[in-house]
Write a protein that holds these residues in place. Structure first.
Motif, PDB file in Angstrom:
ATOM      1  N   MET A   1      10.045  17.027  -4.216  1.00 34.91           N
ATOM      2  CA  MET A   1       8.646  16.608  -4.113  1.00 34.91           C
ATOM      3  C   MET A   1       8.541  15.108  -3.874  1.00 34.91           C
ATOM      4  SD  MET A   1       6.392  18.795  -6.795  1.00 34.91           S
ATOM      5  CE  MET A   1       7.568  19.128  -8.083  1.00 34.91           C
ATOM      6  N   SER A   2       9.325  14.318  -4.609  1.00 26.47           N
ATOM      7  CA  SER A   2       9.244  12.868  -4.435  1.00 26.47           C
ATOM      8  C   SER A   2       9.739  12.447  -3.053  1.00 26.47           C
ATOM      9  CB  SER A   2      10.016  12.146  -5.533  1.00 26.47           C
ATOM     10  OG  SER A   2      11.391  12.405  -5.436  1.00 26.47           O
ATOM     11  N   GLU A   3      10.748  13.119  -2.512  1.00 30.61           N
ATOM     12  CA  GLU A   3      11.215  12.797  -1.156  1.00 30.61           C
ATOM     13  C   GLU A   3      10.179  13.192  -0.107  1.00 30.61           C
ATOM     14  OE1 GLU A   3      14.990  14.654  -0.631  1.00 30.61           O
ATOM     15  OE2 GLU A   3      15.988  13.331  -2.078  1.00 30.61           O
ATOM     16  N   ASP A   4       9.535  14.337  -0.294  1.00 33.22           N
ATOM     17  CA  ASP A   4       8.489  14.753   0.647  1.00 33.22           C
ATOM     18  C   ASP A   4       7.303  13.803   0.601  1.00 33.22           C
ATOM     19  OD1 ASP A   4      10.027  16.860   1.454  1.00 33.22           O
ATOM     20  OD2 ASP A   4       8.956  18.366   0.272  1.00 33.22           O
ATOM     21  N   VAL A   5       6.952  13.354  -0.584  1.00 31.13           N
ATOM     22  CA  VAL A   5       5.848  12.393  -0.715  1.00 31.13           C
ATOM     23  C   VAL A   5       6.214  11.089  -0.019  1.00 31.13           C
ATOM     24  CG1 VAL A   5       4.637  10.933  -2.385  1.00 31.13           C
ATOM     25  CG2 VAL A   5       4.795  13.376  -2.771  1.00 31.13           C
TER      26      VAL A   5
ATOM     27  N   LEU B   1       0.828  -1.201   0.000  1.00 26.83           N
ATOM     28  CA  LEU B   1       0.000   0.000   0.000  1.00 26.83           C
ATOM     29  C   LEU B   1       0.864   1.254   0.000  1.00 26.83           C
ATOM     30  CD1 LEU B   1      -2.791   1.335   0.186  1.00 26.83           C
ATOM     31  CD2 LEU B   1      -2.615   1.118   2.668  1.00 26.83           C
ATOM     32  N   SER B   2       1.952   1.216   0.741  1.00 34.00           N
ATOM     33  CA  SER B   2       2.860   2.357   0.783  1.00 34.00           C
ATOM     34  C   SER B   2       3.449   2.649  -0.587  1.00 34.00           C
ATOM     35  CB  SER B   2       3.977   2.091   1.792  1.00 34.00           C
ATOM     36  OG  SER B   2       4.917   3.129   1.779  1.00 34.00           O
ATOM     37  N   ILE B   3       3.871   1.614  -1.284  1.00 33.36           N
ATOM     38  CA  ILE B   3       4.447   1.789  -2.623  1.00 33.36           C
ATOM     39  C   ILE B   3       3.411   2.317  -3.602  1.00 33.36           C
ATOM     40  CG2 ILE B   3       5.383   0.534  -4.609  1.00 33.36           C
ATOM     41  CD1 ILE B   3       6.826  -1.272  -2.556  1.00 33.36           C
TER      42      ILE B   3
ATOM     43  N   LYS C   1       5.051   7.443   4.279  1.00 28.81           N
ATOM     44  CA  LYS C   1       5.612   6.543   5.294  1.00 28.81           C
ATOM     45  C   LYS C   1       5.077   6.876   6.679  1.00 28.81           C
ATOM     46  CE  LYS C   1      10.001   5.243   7.380  1.00 28.81           C
ATOM     47  NZ  LYS C   1      11.406   5.593   7.506  1.00 28.81           N
ATOM     48  N   GLU C   2       5.110   8.154   7.046  1.00 31.32           N
ATOM     49  CA  GLU C   2       4.660   8.560   8.383  1.00 31.32           C
ATOM     50  C   GLU C   2       3.144   8.412   8.533  1.00 31.32           C
ATOM     51  OE1 GLU C   2       6.641   9.203  10.938  1.00 31.32           O
ATOM     52  OE2 GLU C   2       8.335   8.823   9.607  1.00 31.32           O
TER      53      GLU C   2
ATOM     54  N   SER D   1       2.351   4.692   8.787  1.00 29.75           N
ATOM     55  CA  SER D   1       2.837   4.179  10.070  1.00 29.75           C
ATOM     56  C   SER D   1       1.895   4.582  11.199  1.00 29.75           C
ATOM     57  CB  SER D   1       4.245   4.707  10.331  1.00 29.75           C
ATOM     58  OG  SER D   1       4.684   4.352  11.608  1.00 29.75           O
ATOM     59  N   PHE D   2       1.451   5.833  11.188  1.00 32.91           N
ATOM     60  CA  PHE D   2       0.514   6.306  12.207  1.00 32.91           C
ATOM     61  C   PHE D   2      -0.815   5.560  12.125  1.00 32.91           C
ATOM     62  CE2 PHE D   2      -2.989   9.134  13.402  1.00 32.91           C
ATOM     63  CZ  PHE D   2      -2.685   9.307  14.741  1.00 32.91           C
ATOM     64  N   THR D   3      -1.340   5.397  10.918  1.00 34.01           N
ATOM     65  CA  THR D   3      -2.639   4.747  10.745  1.00 34.01           C
ATOM     66  C   THR D   3      -2.589   3.286  11.165  1.00 34.01           C
ATOM     67  OG1 THR D   3      -3.114   6.237   8.917  1.00 34.01           O
ATOM     68  CG2 THR D   3      -4.465   4.259   9.079  1.00 34.01           C
ATOM     69  N   VAL D   4      -1.570   2.576  10.727  1.00 34.87           N
ATOM     70  CA  VAL D   4      -1.443   1.163  11.090  1.00 34.87           C
ATOM     71  C   VAL D   4      -1.205   1.025  12.592  1.00 34.87           C
ATOM     72  CG1 VAL D   4       0.013  -0.881  10.818  1.00 34.87           C
ATOM     73  CG2 VAL D   4      -0.717   0.389   8.816  1.00 34.87           C
ATOM     74  N   GLY D   5      -0.396   1.911  13.168  1.00 41.69           N
ATOM     75  CA  GLY D   5      -0.168   1.873  14.613  1.00 41.69           C
ATOM     76  C   GLY D   5      -1.427   2.133  15.410  1.00 41.69           C
ATOM     77  N   ALA D   6      -2.225   3.100  14.971  1.00 46.71           N
ATOM     78  CA  ALA D   6      -3.486   3.397  15.659  1.00 46.71           C
ATOM     79  C   ALA D   6      -4.459   2.228  15.548  1.00 46.71           C
ATOM     80  CB  ALA D   6      -4.113   4.661  15.079  1.00 46.71           C
ATOM     81  N   PHE D   7      -4.537   1.623  14.358  1.00 48.09           N
ATOM     82  CA  PHE D   7      -5.422   0.475  14.175  1.00 48.09           C
ATOM     83  C   PHE D   7      -4.946  -0.703  15.024  1.00 48.09           C
ATOM     84  CE2 PHE D   7      -6.610  -3.437  11.909  1.00 48.09           C
ATOM     85  CZ  PHE D   7      -7.991  -3.304  11.968  1.00 48.09           C
ATOM     86  N   ASP D   8      -3.643  -0.934  15.071  1.00 48.42           N
ATOM     87  CA  ASP D   8      -3.074  -2.020  15.871  1.00 48.42           C
ATOM     88  C   ASP D   8      -3.356  -1.795  17.360  1.00 48.42           C
ATOM     89  OD1 ASP D   8      -1.722  -4.412  16.170  1.00 48.42           O
ATOM     90  OD2 ASP D   8       0.234  -3.441  16.391  1.00 48.42           O
TER      91      ASP D   8
END
Length: 110
Positions: A72-76, A30-32, A81-82, A85-92
């Motif tokens: 732009m690509s580095e900011d994206v 999903l991240s990719i 990633k962040e 990570s936050f969403t999966v951590g909150a769901f977990d």
């Protein structure tokens, strides 16, 4: 009794291992996909209507932005990633909380 506990622990481990592995794989996939889509949209917006001339003028002495497409690509990448990570951590954390409440509720009924 000890063997029964070990068998229950082994069964839980065997069931949880592929689920956790699938979670990591789907999160990475999903991240990719999200990063590719968002980068493409940002770069397309940057390239449309010749916006790169407004941001990055021809006179090198006047420009303050170096490699805006790479930035732009580095900011994206950092954003996706962040955010993921936050969403999966909150769901977990929510899932762990609910499961612990269920275990405590079932123990209190006895």
């Amino acid at each position: 009794l000890a063997y029964k506990v070990l068998m229950v622990y082994a069964a839980c481990f065997i069931i949880a291992l592929p689920i956790r592995s699938a979670q990591f794989w789907f999160t990475a996939k999903l991240s990719i996909l999200w990063r590719e889509w968002l980068t493409r949209n940002f770069i397309d917006g940057y390239m449309s209507h010749r916006a790169y001339y407004d941001i990055n003028p021809n006179d090198e002495a006047e420009t303050e932005v170096d490699n805006p497409d790479q930035r732009m690509s580095e900011d994206v990448r950092t954003f996706t990633k962040e955010s993921l990570s936050f969403t999966v951590g909150a769901f977990d954390a929510l899932l762990t909380f609910v499961l612990n409440i269920m275990v405590l509720w079932s123990i209190s009924q006895e």
